[in-house]
Design a protein around this motif. Sequence first.
Motif, PDB file in Angstrom:
ATOM      1  N   ASP A 269       0.414  -0.899   0.656  1.00  0.00           N
ATOM      2  CA  ASP A 269      -0.179  -0.367   0.220  1.00  0.00           C
ATOM      3  C   ASP A 269       1.293   1.597  -0.414  1.00  0.00           C
ATOM      4  O   ASP A 269       2.115   1.181   0.483  1.00  0.00           O
ATOM      5  CB  ASP A 269      -0.876  -0.045   1.275  1.00  0.00           C
ATOM      6  N   LEU A 270      -0.034   2.161  -0.511  1.00  0.00           N
ATOM      7  CA  LEU A 270       1.087   3.573  -0.581  1.00  0.00           C
ATOM      8  C   LEU A 270       1.005   4.189   0.783  1.00  0.00           C
ATOM      9  O   LEU A 270      -0.631   4.167   1.489  1.00  0.00           O
ATOM     10  CB  LEU A 270       0.350   4.050  -1.593  1.00  0.00           C
ATOM     11  N   ASN A 271       0.990   4.677   1.435  1.00  0.00           N
ATOM     12  CA  ASN A 271       1.367   4.646   2.868  1.00  0.00           C
ATOM     13  C   ASN A 271       0.803   6.052   3.771  1.00  0.00           C
ATOM     14  O   ASN A 271       1.367   7.005   3.045  1.00  0.00           O
ATOM     15  CB  ASN A 271       2.349   3.993   3.613  1.00  0.00           C
ATOM     16  N   THR A 272      -0.076   6.056   4.550  1.00  0.00           N
ATOM     17  CA  THR A 272       0.126   7.620   5.345  1.00  0.00           C
ATOM     18  C   THR A 272       0.063   7.562   6.614  1.00  0.00           C
ATOM     19  O   THR A 272      -0.402   6.381   7.002  1.00  0.00           O
ATOM     20  CB  THR A 272      -1.669   8.773   4.795  1.00  0.00           C
ATOM     21  N   ALA A 273       0.220   8.019   7.410  1.00  0.00           N
ATOM     22  CA  ALA A 273       0.623   8.149   8.592  1.00  0.00           C
ATOM     23  C   ALA A 273      -0.621   7.842   9.364  1.00  0.00           C
ATOM     24  O   ALA A 273      -1.792   8.563   8.800  1.00  0.00           O
ATOM     25  CB  ALA A 273       0.894   9.569   9.329  1.00  0.00           C
ATOM     26  N   GLU A 296      -8.183   3.451  19.391  1.00  0.00           N
ATOM     27  CA  GLU A 296      -9.925   3.971  18.551  1.00  0.00           C
ATOM     28  C   GLU A 296      -9.100   4.115  16.876  1.00  0.00           C
ATOM     29  O   GLU A 296      -9.131   4.977  16.286  1.00  0.00           O
ATOM     30  CB  GLU A 296     -11.074   4.465  19.164  1.00  0.00           C
ATOM     31  N   SER A 297      -7.694   3.770  16.367  1.00  0.00           N
ATOM     32  CA  SER A 297      -6.992   4.370  15.904  1.00  0.00           C
ATOM     33  C   SER A 297      -8.070   3.855  15.017  1.00  0.00           C
ATOM     34  O   SER A 297      -7.586   3.138  14.300  1.00  0.00           O
ATOM     35  CB  SER A 297      -4.980   4.675  16.343  1.00  0.00           C
ATOM     36  N   THR A 298      -6.727   4.599  14.173  1.00  0.00           N
ATOM     37  CA  THR A 298      -7.098   4.484  12.038  1.00  0.00           C
ATOM     38  C   THR A 298      -6.236   4.576  11.455  1.00  0.00           C
ATOM     39  O   THR A 298      -4.885   5.005  11.364  1.00  0.00           O
ATOM     40  CB  THR A 298      -8.726   5.261  11.794  1.00  0.00           C
ATOM     41  N   ASP A 299      -6.305   3.857  10.038  1.00  0.00           N
ATOM     42  CA  ASP A 299      -4.488   3.778   9.153  1.00  0.00           C
ATOM     43  C   ASP A 299      -5.054   3.757   7.428  1.00  0.00           C
ATOM     44  O   ASP A 299      -5.981   2.785   7.906  1.00  0.00           O
ATOM     45  CB  ASP A 299      -3.458   3.203   9.478  1.00  0.00           C
ATOM     46  N   ASP A 300      -4.961   4.278   6.893  1.00  0.00           N
ATOM     47  CA  ASP A 300      -4.675   3.518   5.378  1.00  0.00           C
ATOM     48  C   ASP A 300      -4.712   2.527   5.063  1.00  0.00           C
ATOM     49  O   ASP A 300      -5.105   1.688   4.384  1.00  0.00           O
ATOM     50  CB  ASP A 300      -4.566   4.234   3.953  1.00  0.00           C
ATOM     51  N   GLY A 301      -3.364   1.453   6.281  1.00  0.00           N
ATOM     52  CA  GLY A 301      -3.296   0.063   5.595  1.00  0.00           C
ATOM     53  C   GLY A 301      -3.071  -0.578   6.843  1.00  0.00           C
ATOM     54  O   GLY A 301      -4.289  -0.691   7.763  1.00  0.00           O
ATOM     55  N   THR A 344       4.453   6.556  12.434  1.00  0.00           N
ATOM     56  CA  THR A 344       3.567   6.794  14.084  1.00  0.00           C
ATOM     57  C   THR A 344       2.509   7.935  14.103  1.00  0.00           C
ATOM     58  O   THR A 344       2.665   8.568  13.871  1.00  0.00           O
ATOM     59  CB  THR A 344       4.739   6.677  14.796  1.00  0.00           C
ATOM     60  N   SER A 345       1.620   7.811  15.535  1.00  0.00           N
ATOM     61  CA  SER A 345       1.305   9.019  15.868  1.00  0.00           C
ATOM     62  C   SER A 345       0.834   8.770  17.419  1.00  0.00           C
ATOM     63  O   SER A 345       0.729   6.987  18.231  1.00  0.00           O
ATOM     64  CB  SER A 345      -0.300   8.745  14.800  1.00  0.00           C
ATOM     65  N   THR A 346       0.997   9.891  17.577  1.00  0.00           N
ATOM     66  CA  THR A 346       0.578  10.015  19.551  1.00  0.00           C
ATOM     67  C   THR A 346      -0.598  10.673  19.364  1.00  0.00           C
ATOM     68  O   THR A 346      -0.630  11.304  19.306  1.00  0.00           O
ATOM     69  CB  THR A 346       1.716  10.400  20.164  1.00  0.00           C
ATOM     70  N   VAL A 347      -1.045   9.991  21.453  1.00  0.00           N
ATOM     71  CA  VAL A 347      -2.605  11.052  21.436  1.00  0.00           C
ATOM     72  C   VAL A 347      -2.403  10.418  22.680  1.00  0.00           C
ATOM     73  O   VAL A 347      -1.510   9.419  23.168  1.00  0.00           O
ATOM     74  CB  VAL A 347      -3.539  10.461  20.839  1.00  0.00           C
ATOM     75  N   GLU A 348      -2.809  12.220  23.809  1.00  0.00           N
ATOM     76  CA  GLU A 348      -2.573  11.407  25.290  1.00  0.00           C
ATOM     77  C   GLU A 348      -3.999  11.915  25.907  1.00  0.00           C
ATOM     78  O   GLU A 348      -4.522  12.848  25.683  1.00  0.00           O
ATOM     79  CB  GLU A 348      -1.583  12.437  25.954  1.00  0.00           C
TER      80      GLU A 348
END
Length: 544
Positions: A269-273, A296-301, A344-348
């Motif tokens: 897949d052509l990936n996005t964060a 509840e995170s989401t991703d295109d891959g 990667t992605s981060t949430v707090e």
Amino acid sequence: GNSEIKWTAGDPDDSADALTVDLYWTRDGETWNEIATSVPNTGSHAWNTTTVGAGGNTFRIRVVVRDPAGVHAEFVTGEFTIINHAPVAAFRFEPATATVEQVVKFTDESTDDGALTAWQWEFGDGATSQGQNPEHRYAAKGTYTTKLTVTDNGGLAASTERTVEIVNSVPRISLISPEAGSAWTANQSIDIEYSAIDPDDDELRITLEYDCIGDDFGWGTIAADQPNTGTYTWSLARIRESGSYIVRVTVTDADGAWAEAVSGEFTIDLNTAPVAAFSFSPSPATKKDTVQFTDESTDDGAIVEWRWEFGDGATSSQRNPEHKYGSKGLYAVKLTVVDNGGLTSTVEHTVEVINAVPEVTIVKPAAGSMLAASSPIVVEYEADDADDDELAVKLEYSRVGDEAGWVVIAEDQANSGSYAWSASGIRKGGLYRVRVTATDTDGASGTGTSGEFTVIALGNRIVAAAPNPAVDSVTFYYDIPTDGTLYVYTVAGSPVYTANLPSAGIAHEWNLLSGSRPVASGLYLYVVVSGNEKSDVGRLAIIR
């Protein structure tokens, strides 16, 4: 083969005697070998001359004849010749054309007029065998001359040779990765892992190709004529189309024999964060709660890694972990997710852990129990605080149906788990309940209430009857220091009923029978005698 020995023997003393014959042979006139013994005097015997081994022209036979009395006579022949023919060596083998991976099975088909006693195999590669039907595995390709020499029991030998051809083996290959169902992004590299072997130890060359399922371009080359290293790193940077792909690895040996392995389908897949997100419950929580965190995170891959930091030093790599906090406070919880492209992605979020309400459970008095007010009533309870705060305990009682409500037994007590309640001040028996309240240092309170139990309060009397009037049965409630006796009389003084009362008890039930007969309606008197003490005379009305 078999030769027939013939003789004529008779007994001149008695022609009816049954004679037996012993037969022997010699090659040198000194050593005699048994042919047969105690043979009936039939005049002939078949002799298998192959047992003598080598042939010769100096053989003789001795015939010994015995009568029933043991008297014997013998005769020795002149010299004669036995001829031993040499064996004929022959064998077959299978498979007719073999590889180094196959075992060649050799089968002896030699023949002889006697018996074969020895086999000597020479397989043409330096190996030998003395078995009759051996098996052999050749270590290298080539043409081998296999020789068999057989020897018979006469010492004669014969040999034969045949050519065994060991041909080239096809190489073998298996594909380890990429695995079917795996997912990749265009900025990654795939380590293509394979296992390629050649049974003939030839040098192998490797060609790697890929194909995008559904397009019209067919196989594209990843790399060609590579050494057999077992792995090749394929950079996906030039992939411009997302989709399902397969990989093919082809192995070729020095003789041009080849084999291939094709992977299962995997995706590129052509990936996005990814976008990190999560929820949690309960909120707020207490120290006794297990907090459930839900990704509840989401991703295109595909998200392949979760890194949780709970704010108290604890971590987790699960997708939806659970966590229990050890103390009250505010905690910053951080989630970092990683997708299959390495992005990667981060949430707090903040989790608040508040004070927990104490929990109280009444153990005693048990529901349905019957207790005397004249003795201390033991109140047992369990008071727990999830925050380990010090607890202050208050105890109360209430008479069921009494409008006075709850009355304090004791308060501001230490959390000992037990309290002896002096209920001697209770002047009215009946159904009661006990309530225990535990309060922590933050002012939070928890309460436990017992089930209903009976308190017997006799006042100045030592015995009372209820219900009064009675219809079917009556219970006498008593409080005596030693074992005593209950007496029931008619108003005329005639005895109606007697019962022994143990001092350890507090109640006795009477079914209103005198012997086996029901007591008639009317007014009756009762009294309890305990040691030197006698109760006041009570009155009981019975209504039928």
